[in-house]
Design an enzyme around this catalytic site. Sequence first.
Site, mmCIF file in Angstrom:
data_model
loop_
_atom_site.group_PDB
_atom_site.id
_atom_site.type_symbol
_atom_site.label_atom_id
_atom_site.label_comp_id
_atom_site.label_asym_id
_atom_site.label_seq_id
_atom_site.Cartn_x
_atom_site.Cartn_y
_atom_site.Cartn_z
ATOM 1 N N LYS A 1 0.819 -1.221 0.000
ATOM 2 C CA LYS A 1 0.000 0.000 0.000
ATOM 3 C C LYS A 1 0.860 1.282 0.000
ATOM 4 C CE LYS A 1 -4.015 -2.124 2.286
ATOM 5 N NZ LYS A 1 -4.986 -2.009 3.418
ATOM 6 N N TYR B 1 -12.282 -1.624 -3.907
ATOM 7 C CA TYR B 1 -12.781 -1.775 -2.531
ATOM 8 C C TYR B 1 -14.310 -1.640 -2.456
ATOM 9 C CZ TYR B 1 -8.358 -2.174 0.061
ATOM 10 O OH TYR B 1 -7.169 -2.624 0.599
ATOM 11 N N PHE C 1 -15.311 4.157 6.859
ATOM 12 C CA PHE C 1 -13.948 4.546 6.476
ATOM 13 C C PHE C 1 -13.710 4.457 4.972
ATOM 14 C CE2 PHE C 1 -13.915 0.059 7.855
ATOM 15 C CZ PHE C 1 -13.450 -0.572 6.710
ATOM 16 N N ASN D 1 -2.036 0.407 6.716
ATOM 17 C CA ASN D 1 -1.497 -0.833 7.282
ATOM 18 C C ASN D 1 -0.651 -1.640 6.289
ATOM 19 O OD1 ASN D 1 -3.596 -1.731 5.739
ATOM 20 N ND2 ASN D 1 -4.701 -2.759 7.380
ATOM 21 N N HIS E 1 -2.292 -5.349 1.599
ATOM 22 C CA HIS E 1 -3.598 -5.995 1.419
ATOM 23 C C HIS E 1 -3.343 -7.429 0.991
ATOM 24 C CE1 HIS E 1 -7.483 -7.119 -0.303
ATOM 25 N NE2 HIS E 1 -6.787 -7.588 -1.316
ATOM 26 N N GLU F 1 -9.712 -10.464 -7.620
ATOM 27 C CA GLU F 1 -8.702 -9.410 -7.425
ATOM 28 C C GLU F 1 -7.512 -9.594 -8.382
ATOM 29 O OE1 GLU F 1 -7.976 -9.444 -3.183
ATOM 30 O OE2 GLU F 1 -9.968 -8.626 -2.774
#
Length: 140
Positions: free
Chosen positions: A11, A51, A59, A114, A117, A128
């Site tokens: 990320k 997403y 969020f 974080n 993914h 994905e």
Amino acid sequence: MAIQRTFSIIKPDATRRNLTGAINAKFEAAGLRIVAQKRIQLTLAQAEAFYAVHSERPFFGELTEFMASAPIVAQILEGEDAIRKNREVMGATNPAEAEEGTIRKEFALSIGENSVHGSDAPETAAVEMAFFFSGLEIAG
Ligand code: ATP
Ligand code: MG
């Protein structure tokens, strides 16, 4: 458990801090082979599409703006039980709850930023992988 493939993203918080190699070293040490990889910057619309399952979550705006804020590294990881193994190497979503030695424990900044993914099931892994890669871009 047979050889399996999973989809991974390094990320923006991690690419900004030049952590691609350090994170890839964790995958490889765990026996995961990087069979496809590309560094790209998502548009906001692409991050929202990726997403979409989280579109109702509070969020969602923060998450998608973050994912489009700097380059990501999209990857396919291959190995024995790869989906579960990758989730194990990543650690818990919230770095405060992640196990010692995991990527998120070592590198994540917060529950949102974080660092990685990873797909959570064979069905999501397939969707994905296809979102980011064509067959020609994968070399096992
Ligand atoms: P990922 O899908 O990115 O591998 P995950 O499966 O551990 O992570 P999810 O519940 O699917 O976690 O959430 C997707 C992403 O949304 C998280 O990785 C994180 O970046 C962000 N996120 C999750 N919960 C929060 C929160 N409470 N506040 C801000 N961002 C969050
Ligand atoms: Mg998830």
